[in-house]
Each structure stands twice: as C-alpha cells, then as structure tokens.
Design a protein around this motif. Structure first.
Motif, PDB file in Angstrom:
ATOM      1  N   PRO A  56       0.804  -1.227   0.000  1.00  8.12           N
ATOM      2  CA  PRO A  56       0.000   0.000   0.000  1.00  8.12           C
ATOM      3  C   PRO A  56       0.834   1.273   0.000  1.00  8.12           C
ATOM      4  O   PRO A  56       0.438   2.280  -0.565  1.00  8.12           O
ATOM      5  CB  PRO A  56      -0.826  -0.128   1.287  1.00  8.12           C
ATOM      6  CG  PRO A  56      -0.885  -1.593   1.551  1.00  8.12           C
ATOM      7  CD  PRO A  56       0.422  -2.140   1.083  1.00  8.12           C
ATOM      8  N   GLY A  57       1.993   1.252   0.638  1.00  4.67           N
ATOM      9  CA  GLY A  57       2.817   2.448   0.718  1.00  4.67           C
ATOM     10  C   GLY A  57       3.853   2.588  -0.380  1.00  4.67           C
ATOM     11  O   GLY A  57       4.728   3.462  -0.297  1.00  4.67           O
ATOM     12  N   ASP A  58       3.783   1.761  -1.407  1.00  4.89           N
ATOM     13  CA  ASP A  58       4.756   1.843  -2.501  1.00  4.89           C
ATOM     14  C   ASP A  58       4.649   3.216  -3.172  1.00  4.89           C
ATOM     15  O   ASP A  58       3.597   3.574  -3.690  1.00  4.89           O
ATOM     16  CB  ASP A  58       4.490   0.739  -3.520  1.00  4.89           C
ATOM     17  CG  ASP A  58       5.631   0.565  -4.518  1.00  4.89           C
ATOM     18  OD1 ASP A  58       6.185   1.591  -4.967  1.00  4.89           O
ATOM     19  OD2 ASP A  58       5.965  -0.580  -4.847  1.00  4.89           O
ATOM     20  N   PRO A  59       5.725   4.001  -3.172  1.00  4.72           N
ATOM     21  CA  PRO A  59       5.642   5.352  -3.725  1.00  4.72           C
ATOM     22  C   PRO A  59       5.710   5.418  -5.244  1.00  4.72           C
ATOM     23  O   PRO A  59       5.512   6.486  -5.826  1.00  4.72           O
ATOM     24  CB  PRO A  59       6.858   6.040  -3.101  1.00  4.72           C
ATOM     25  CG  PRO A  59       7.859   4.933  -2.939  1.00  4.72           C
ATOM     26  CD  PRO A  59       7.058   3.708  -2.608  1.00  4.72           C
ATOM     27  N   VAL A  60       5.976   4.303  -5.919  1.00  2.76           N
ATOM     28  CA  VAL A  60       6.211   4.326  -7.364  1.00  2.76           C
ATOM     29  C   VAL A  60       5.098   3.659  -8.153  1.00  2.76           C
ATOM     30  O   VAL A  60       4.682   4.171  -9.196  1.00  2.76           O
ATOM     31  CB  VAL A  60       7.566   3.650  -7.690  1.00  2.76           C
ATOM     32  CG1 VAL A  60       7.805   3.622  -9.200  1.00  2.76           C
ATOM     33  CG2 VAL A  60       8.702   4.387  -6.996  1.00  2.76           C
ATOM     34  N   LYS A  61       4.584   2.530  -7.683  1.00  2.57           N
ATOM     35  CA  LYS A  61       3.621   1.768  -8.489  1.00  2.57           C
ATOM     36  C   LYS A  61       2.510   1.210  -7.612  1.00  2.57           C
ATOM     37  O   LYS A  61       2.659   1.069  -6.391  1.00  2.57           O
ATOM     38  CB  LYS A  61       4.316   0.628  -9.232  1.00  2.57           C
ATOM     39  CG  LYS A  61       4.908  -0.433  -8.324  1.00  2.57           C
ATOM     40  CD  LYS A  61       5.629  -1.487  -9.123  1.00  2.57           C
ATOM     41  CE  LYS A  61       6.243  -2.571  -8.230  1.00  2.57           C
ATOM     42  NZ  LYS A  61       7.213  -2.015  -7.263  1.00  2.57           N
ATOM     43  N   ALA A  62       1.387   0.889  -8.274  1.00  4.70           N
ATOM     44  CA  ALA A  62       0.262   0.213  -7.630  1.00  4.70           C
ATOM     45  C   ALA A  62      -0.340  -0.751  -8.641  1.00  4.70           C
ATOM     46  O   ALA A  62      -0.815  -0.335  -9.695  1.00  4.70           O
ATOM     47  CB  ALA A  62      -0.784   1.219  -7.156  1.00  4.70           C
ATOM     48  N   ILE A  63      -0.291  -2.045  -8.341  1.00  3.34           N
ATOM     49  CA  ILE A  63      -0.823  -3.071  -9.234  1.00  3.34           C
ATOM     50  C   ILE A  63      -2.023  -3.710  -8.547  1.00  3.34           C
ATOM     51  O   ILE A  63      -1.928  -4.175  -7.408  1.00  3.34           O
ATOM     52  CB  ILE A  63       0.239  -4.130  -9.567  1.00  3.34           C
ATOM     53  CG1 ILE A  63       1.448  -3.459 -10.247  1.00  3.34           C
ATOM     54  CG2 ILE A  63      -0.347  -5.210 -10.475  1.00  3.34           C
ATOM     55  CD1 ILE A  63       2.588  -4.423 -10.537  1.00  3.34           C
ATOM     56  N   SER A  64      -3.167  -3.712  -9.237  1.00  2.99           N
ATOM     57  CA  SER A  64      -4.407  -4.219  -8.655  1.00  2.99           C
ATOM     58  C   SER A  64      -5.128  -5.119  -9.640  1.00  2.99           C
ATOM     59  O   SER A  64      -5.061  -4.916 -10.855  1.00  2.99           O
ATOM     60  CB  SER A  64      -5.342  -3.067  -8.262  1.00  2.99           C
ATOM     61  OG  SER A  64      -4.724  -2.177  -7.361  1.00  2.99           O
ATOM     62  N   LEU A  65      -5.836  -6.103  -9.118  1.00  2.12           N
ATOM     63  CA  LEU A  65      -6.763  -6.919  -9.892  1.00  2.12           C
ATOM     64  C   LEU A  65      -8.161  -6.425  -9.565  1.00  2.12           C
ATOM     65  O   LEU A  65      -8.536  -6.327  -8.391  1.00  2.12           O
ATOM     66  CB  LEU A  65      -6.609  -8.394  -9.532  1.00  2.12           C
ATOM     67  CG  LEU A  65      -7.415  -9.394 -10.360  1.00  2.12           C
ATOM     68  CD1 LEU A  65      -6.960  -9.372 -11.817  1.00  2.12           C
ATOM     69  CD2 LEU A  65      -7.281 -10.807  -9.790  1.00  2.12           C
TER      70      LEU A  65
END
Length: 235
Positions: A56-65
């Motif tokens: 959740p805290g990734d500052p660069v990417k967000a990968i979701s299904l």
C-alpha cells in the motif's frame, strides 16, 4: 462508445457507429488492500471489486486486480400466443490495473483485461444465447487537481476473439473471426481523498539526518536538541 465492423482486404470500416455512455459509481475501501463498489448507468448495474497486489505504501507503483460483473434482465410480457419473452445481458471483466505514481499525486494507469459476455433471449420454450470472450486494454491518467478531486481521461479498446452460439432447435456453434471491435473514450470525475503527495526526501542531506540521530535528546551549549519532525524540515 463506438463499434466498428471491418471488411475487405484493406480492413476499412464497412459499418460503425457511436453512442454516448454515462455512468455513476461509488467505491469504498473496506480494508487496506480491498475496495468494493457499485456502478449504474450505461453499464447497467455493476458490482466492482479491487484487490491491491503491491504494498500500500509503494511510492512508485500500484498493481491491482479489479474483477467486476454487470448485467440486466428484461421481460417483455407475453405475445399474441400467450408466450412470455425475456432478454438478459451479463458481462464479467477481469482487468489488471498497473499504476505508475508521480510525485505530484497523479497516476498513469494501464489496464490489460479479459472479458466474457453472454447475451440470451427466449420466447416461450424457444431460446438462444451467445457467449463471447474478448481481450482489450486501456490507458488513462488520473490528474490530481486538488486533494479531493482528480480528472481522469481514458481510452479503451476491446476485440472479441472467440464465441459460442446455441439455440433450442439447432446445434451449438463455435464462432471466430469477428473482424471488428469496440472503442471507448472516457472522462472520469473522481471525488474523494486521493493518496498523499510523495515528498522528495532526496532534498534532506544524509549527513544531517545521521547527525540528528546521534544527537537525539542531548543538550548542546545549554539548549536541548529538537525532536525529529519538530523542525521545519519535512521528513
């Protein structure tokens, strides 16, 4: 939303058209990695989910299904012979949303997806159904305008690749070679708290942070050293 049927050797459109498409949606985070939502409008009635796969805290990417299911069923009463008629539409979509975050709070979102669509109808005891498997992708940009508002233009394409048709009084048949597809241009107005702006921590000299850690809580020349975060430097 537009659709086109391609024909001829040079793949020039031989039939096509565009219609307006309007939806309203509400989504709520029930857990740190899980969103649930509903959407109504031109997409009929849709149930939405989204499961975050990255931290959740990734500052660069967000990968979701983000699988969703939409559809409707309409009954048209009875005909002159007293037979009832109905039509139903069901669509299941499974996009993989890959977001690339910017330091200003905006996000570029890519969305490859697979979709299954079923259209069925019946009159009395006679019925027919068409099942279609499609693939597609979208690209959008969630532009952070204010803390509570984002503007998101998005373009999507989808192409049916294989299908299956069945009817009460005939044999089932596999279908391929649709020679066409669908296109959408979307403009989304997103209301609600977005993710915080990513601060540039590179602006803080590393030797200053190390020195602050060593001197934490120690008096210097009769004055106590300030606690981390109490100064005007943004950590």
């Amino acid at each position: 939303m537009g659709a086109a049927v391609l024909g001829g050797d040079d793949n020039n459109p031989t039939a096509g058209g565009y219609v307006p498409h309007f939806d309203m949606a509400l989504r709520y985070g029930v857990a740190e990695r899980v969103d649930l939502g509903v959407r109504v409008g031109s997409s009929l009635a849709e149930l939405q989910t989204k499961f975050l796969l990255t931290e959740p805290g990734d500052p660069v990417k967000a990968i979701s299904l983000a699988p969703s299911i939409s559809g409707a069923s309409i009954g048209s009463g009875t005909n002159s012979e007293g037979e009832s008629a109905s039509t139903s539409y069901l669509n299941v979509s499974a996009p993989l949303l890959v977001g690339f975050k910017t330091k200003g709070g905006s996000e570029l979102v890519l969305g490859p997806r697979v979709m299954w669509t079923r259209i069925a109808g019946n009159v009395g005891n006679d019925g027919a159904a068409l099942n279609i498997l499609s693939v597609g992708a979208s690209v959008g940009y969630a532009l952070r305008v204010t803390e509570g508002f984002r503007l998101m233009p998005e373009v999507g394409l989808s192409f049916p690749v294989v299908g299956h048709a069945s009817a009460t009084n005939s044999d089932s048949e596999a279908i391929a070679g649709f020679n066409g597809g669908f296109a959408q241009f979307k403009l989304g107005f997103l209301f609600g708290a977005g993710r915080p702006i990513r601060r540039n921590t590179d602006a803080i000299p590393s030797d200053y942070v190390e020195e602050t850690d060593r001197r934490q809580g120690r008096a210097d020349d009769g004055e106590s050293t300030p606690e981390r975060g109490s100064s005007d430097i943004d950590y």
